[in-house]
Design a protein around this motif. Sequence first.
Motif, mmCIF file in Angstrom:
data_model
loop_
_atom_site.group_PDB
_atom_site.id
_atom_site.type_symbol
_atom_site.label_atom_id
_atom_site.label_comp_id
_atom_site.label_asym_id
_atom_site.label_seq_id
_atom_site.Cartn_x
_atom_site.Cartn_y
_atom_site.Cartn_z
ATOM 1 N N ALA A 181 -17.440 -27.188 -8.901
ATOM 2 C CA ALA A 181 -18.054 -28.290 -8.177
ATOM 3 C C ALA A 181 -17.157 -29.516 -8.335
ATOM 4 C CB ALA A 181 -19.454 -28.577 -8.716
ATOM 5 N N TRP A 182 -17.090 -30.336 -7.320
ATOM 6 C CA TRP A 182 -16.276 -31.542 -7.418
ATOM 7 C C TRP A 182 -17.159 -32.770 -7.254
ATOM 8 C CZ3 TRP A 182 -16.050 -28.387 -3.065
ATOM 9 C CH2 TRP A 182 -16.459 -28.973 -1.859
ATOM 10 N N ASP A 183 -16.687 -33.850 -7.851
ATOM 11 C CA ASP A 183 -17.389 -35.132 -7.806
ATOM 12 C C ASP A 183 -16.366 -36.176 -7.381
ATOM 13 O OD1 ASP A 183 -18.725 -37.570 -8.390
ATOM 14 O OD2 ASP A 183 -20.029 -36.507 -9.806
ATOM 15 N N VAL A 184 -16.625 -36.852 -6.277
ATOM 16 C CA VAL A 184 -15.650 -37.798 -5.739
ATOM 17 C C VAL A 184 -15.597 -39.099 -6.527
ATOM 18 C CG1 VAL A 184 -15.753 -36.842 -3.429
ATOM 19 C CG2 VAL A 184 -17.371 -38.633 -4.078
ATOM 20 N N ASP A 185 -16.519 -39.271 -7.474
ATOM 21 C CA ASP A 185 -16.450 -40.464 -8.310
ATOM 22 C C ASP A 185 -15.240 -40.391 -9.232
ATOM 23 O OD1 ASP A 185 -18.751 -41.661 -7.250
ATOM 24 O OD2 ASP A 185 -20.047 -40.432 -8.519
ATOM 25 N N ASP A 186 -14.933 -41.539 -9.883
ATOM 26 C CA ASP A 186 -13.770 -41.631 -10.755
ATOM 27 C C ASP A 186 -14.169 -41.534 -12.212
ATOM 28 O OD1 ASP A 186 -11.819 -41.761 -8.902
ATOM 29 O OD2 ASP A 186 -11.657 -43.948 -8.851
ATOM 30 N N PRO A 204 -26.406 -39.776 -15.646
ATOM 31 C CA PRO A 204 -25.682 -38.650 -15.038
ATOM 32 C C PRO A 204 -26.423 -38.112 -13.814
ATOM 33 C CG PRO A 204 -26.796 -37.942 -17.028
ATOM 34 C CD PRO A 204 -26.984 -39.428 -16.951
ATOM 35 N N LEU A 205 -25.647 -37.560 -12.900
ATOM 36 C CA LEU A 205 -26.210 -36.915 -11.709
ATOM 37 C C LEU A 205 -25.914 -35.412 -11.780
ATOM 38 C CD1 LEU A 205 -25.191 -39.501 -8.966
ATOM 39 C CD2 LEU A 205 -27.363 -39.324 -10.181
ATOM 40 N N GLU A 206 -26.799 -34.636 -11.190
ATOM 41 C CA GLU A 206 -26.712 -33.185 -11.309
ATOM 42 C C GLU A 206 -26.959 -32.537 -9.962
ATOM 43 O OE1 GLU A 206 -27.878 -30.952 -15.472
ATOM 44 O OE2 GLU A 206 -29.484 -31.455 -14.089
ATOM 45 N N SER A 207 -26.319 -31.399 -9.754
ATOM 46 C CA SER A 207 -26.610 -30.555 -8.593
ATOM 47 C C SER A 207 -26.771 -29.125 -9.091
ATOM 48 C CB SER A 207 -25.508 -30.652 -7.532
ATOM 49 O OG SER A 207 -24.276 -30.234 -8.058
ATOM 50 N N VAL A 208 -27.325 -28.286 -8.242
ATOM 51 C CA VAL A 208 -27.676 -26.936 -8.676
ATOM 52 C C VAL A 208 -27.240 -25.926 -7.631
ATOM 53 C CG1 VAL A 208 -29.985 -27.028 -7.646
ATOM 54 C CG2 VAL A 208 -29.567 -25.481 -9.555
ATOM 55 N N ARG A 241 -16.313 -36.614 -13.944
ATOM 56 C CA ARG A 241 -16.020 -35.495 -14.842
ATOM 57 C C ARG A 241 -17.228 -34.556 -14.866
ATOM 58 N NH1 ARG A 241 -14.196 -37.399 -20.506
ATOM 59 N NH2 ARG A 241 -12.524 -38.242 -19.183
ATOM 60 N N VAL A 242 -17.004 -33.303 -14.474
ATOM 61 C CA VAL A 242 -18.096 -32.342 -14.270
ATOM 62 C C VAL A 242 -18.132 -31.331 -15.408
ATOM 63 C CG1 VAL A 242 -19.065 -30.596 -12.710
ATOM 64 C CG2 VAL A 242 -17.907 -32.605 -11.772
ATOM 65 N N THR A 243 -19.318 -31.067 -15.896
ATOM 66 C CA THR A 243 -19.544 -29.974 -16.847
ATOM 67 C C THR A 243 -20.637 -29.063 -16.280
ATOM 68 O OG1 THR A 243 -21.169 -31.293 -18.074
ATOM 69 C CG2 THR A 243 -18.865 -31.340 -18.860
ATOM 70 N N ALA A 269 -23.327 -37.184 -6.748
ATOM 71 C CA ALA A 269 -23.564 -36.030 -7.625
ATOM 72 C C ALA A 269 -22.481 -34.982 -7.365
ATOM 73 C CB ALA A 269 -24.941 -35.439 -7.354
ATOM 74 N N PRO A 270 -22.221 -34.106 -8.341
ATOM 75 C CA PRO A 270 -21.269 -33.019 -8.100
ATOM 76 C C PRO A 270 -21.732 -32.158 -6.920
ATOM 77 C CG PRO A 270 -21.772 -33.206 -10.425
ATOM 78 C CD PRO A 270 -22.743 -34.106 -9.717
ATOM 79 N N VAL A 271 -20.779 -31.582 -6.221
ATOM 80 C CA VAL A 271 -21.081 -30.784 -5.031
ATOM 81 C C VAL A 271 -20.476 -29.393 -5.200
ATOM 82 C CG1 VAL A 271 -20.763 -30.558 -2.545
ATOM 83 C CG2 VAL A 271 -21.143 -32.815 -3.561
ATOM 84 N N PHE A 272 -21.324 -28.351 -5.047
ATOM 85 C CA PHE A 272 -20.846 -26.974 -5.015
ATOM 86 C C PHE A 272 -20.407 -26.632 -3.590
ATOM 87 C CE2 PHE A 272 -23.584 -26.641 -8.779
ATOM 88 C CZ PHE A 272 -22.764 -25.925 -9.640
#
Length: 858
Positions: free
Chosen positions: A476-481, A535-539, A486-488, A449-452
Amino acid sequence: MGHGIPHNMNQAGLLQNLLIVIHLQHIICDSIGFSIPEEQEPNTLVGSLNRLLPPPYQLLTPEFLWMDKNTGDFYTTEKKLDREALCPEETKAEQCIILLTAVVGPSGDLLQFPVIIEDINDNVPHFENSKIHLWVSEDVTVGTSLLLDVQAQDKDAGRNGEVHYRLEDPDGVFGLTFLGDGPVVALVVQTAIDRETRDFYEIKLEAIDRGSDPLSATATLIVTVTDVDDNCPSFSPAGPRSVAIPGDSPRNMLVAQVRAIDPDSGPNAAIIYSLSPKVSERAKKLFSLDSLTGDIRLAQDLQSDNSEELLLKVLASSQHCPPADTLVTVSILPEAYRELTIKIGFIGEHQRGTMVLPENQPPTALAILELQGDNSFISSSLAIENKVPFSLSPQNGKYLLSTSKPLDHEMKRDYNISVVAQGTSADGSAVAPSRHIYRVMVADVNDNAPVFPESHYQLEAQENNRPGTTLLRVSAWDVDDGHNGRVTYRLGNHTPTVFSIDPVTGQLSASASLDREQQGAHVITVFARDSGSPPLESVATVSIRVLDQNDNAPVFVTPHFIFFVPEDAPLLAEVGAVSVTDPDEGANGDTEMFLKNSSGPFVVDRTKGILHITTHLDRETEQRYELYLLARDRGYPSALTSTARVTIFVEDVNDNPPRVILPSSNSCLTVPTGTIAGTVVTRIYAMDEDSGLNSEITYTLAASKPAQSTGPFKVDSRSGNITITERLLQKDLGMHHLFIVVRDGGKPAPLYTTVWINLLVNDSTEPCLLTRAPTLTGTLDFVLNPSKAPICEAEDIKYPQLMLLAGLGMMLASTCLFVATAVLYLKRKRGSSQRNKSGCTDEKEIPLSLKSRYHFDD
């Protein structure tokens, strides 16, 4: 005239003495001043007024201090004196002064004196940010100063507010220096730094004030060393590499892979691979080199029955560096050795000879490898070179290629598996091993998941901001390709519409102006979502504190206040409280009140808004006062004000007895005997300066001479008319003295005065003149004022109290008053002479129509 000049000179001397007394009072007031350290405990003695001024004492502003009314000592209250709260706008060089107002002395003089609030070291230095980021290039020169715009603030004054700094760097790489005369702090590079050795420093910066008991605060300096291109590529010192390939190898087969290392980072670490120009034309024709990966592949199909050895010199180049080189020896085996070739059978997904495996899979079979050869080999085997997460297990003369553990795309995206085939010929001689490279690509799965960088952001924003102002940019960054990385961004469903976020950049903005008075704080939820499936999400949460601006003027609860106060209210009595509000915060919302353009006998408590009386009121002198109050806040950069109108009505109390205008007690009226019954002989004219019931007058005949149970005269209780009640007879001849009580209707007890009405009943109309006023003997049996005052003719004369301002004006014009006093003296002497000539008649008396000289005995 001989006694007039000394009399005037005495008046001038009194004025001069009064001037001296008031001048001395001003000297005393100017010399009064006290000081006290802030934050003292309740009931701490501040000072005393008893050395300079007499009792009693009363403090009009008891918010922070209270005063003993007998001793004049004043002390601190439960509300502590905080210098920084009382004087937030004063600079450290100025004093914090509060002005107190007290009523002192028997005459109730107003005294205003200052109290200086002295600073104590009660505030810790404060860094705006607990973490301070600084970037420095690794090629920075020793001794370079790096400006730190991180001055700590201390609200205290003097040495208590002076801050010095100390750096805790155990490595001794950095030090502190101060630039110029001001407190500009800079970080000094003391030793050479190398990013490749260490790219990150964390140092403690301590701010310490210079108070006697110093206080301190710390912040963390995070120094990031940025890279410069100061390293060149190099190959492993393992030496030349040798590989062998069959003479019938296909086109595009991976022959070998070379890797060079550059310790720099980013673009500075980019390496370009190339073949040396000295490589033979045969080698250039047979092999191709990938300039980015270092992979060496066959450029064409091989069909060779002869042994051949080719030498490849590979160069690794980067900007500003000479190329590094390594040698790769490729041995081409004749077709006679084809028996050592490997046949591969793919089990899973593969693309153009490359096996593809999703990450995070448990140990999985990838392919079946089979050695092919003639019967001349008495033994053969396959083995994997180097340490890789793969294994070969023999199964019925074949080998199963499998993963030995789950693979992680984020750790490594592809593997080159080097499989070595070895064999022994029938004559017992070892055959040169052959190597085969198999590539495995680890496919990305949306498992991250994206990381803040922070789960909770805190920021401050000024109210009344421009619409569209950027408040914060979250990332936030996501180490996936690819799509998986791609983070929104989006905001929570319950976010106020005033906030918006750019879905691509993460820029948080306020689309409208913020209003602290409507809402002083906001907590916003920000979601970062990748584009994977699913999709995965973080908050993360963003706390926004809206900073106050002085955008609201004080507001009175009503634009017009009306109060009623009795005229006998005591000195400093409370008239009423005026309420004002200011929705702003801190000093912007602290209000104080002033009387504007008013010379009336009132003062206002600046902080509490309570009106007090400063002198004695007299409704008969002034019935109503119009005041204007000014409310002002302590806002920055400029204070805001508002005004309100105050009307104070002075309520009447029964403090004035009726006053008889006509006739006087020593006047006399002749009544002819032929006057018929019912005739109005005369009338009593009286007035009362009070109002309402206090001024309603009634007339009562209390006694008469000669004493009679019934007489020929009566008085109308309302009009004061004296009328004849019956025909006058021979027995009525002579002087009649009527004792009239003139009484008002005041509550709880009326006030009264008396007058003698002297009537002479005579056959002729000859005027009479009273030579001696009648007197009353004995007691009267009627209800009088509870004051028990005796019935008499003396008039109670009241003189208004001399006010201080009038006295000051008189003293400033003492010469003019001296002349005026002489004139008044002459006029008074002339009036006295006239009175001596006219007997007892009052100058303002309106004579009755009939007068005659008449003598009588008691």
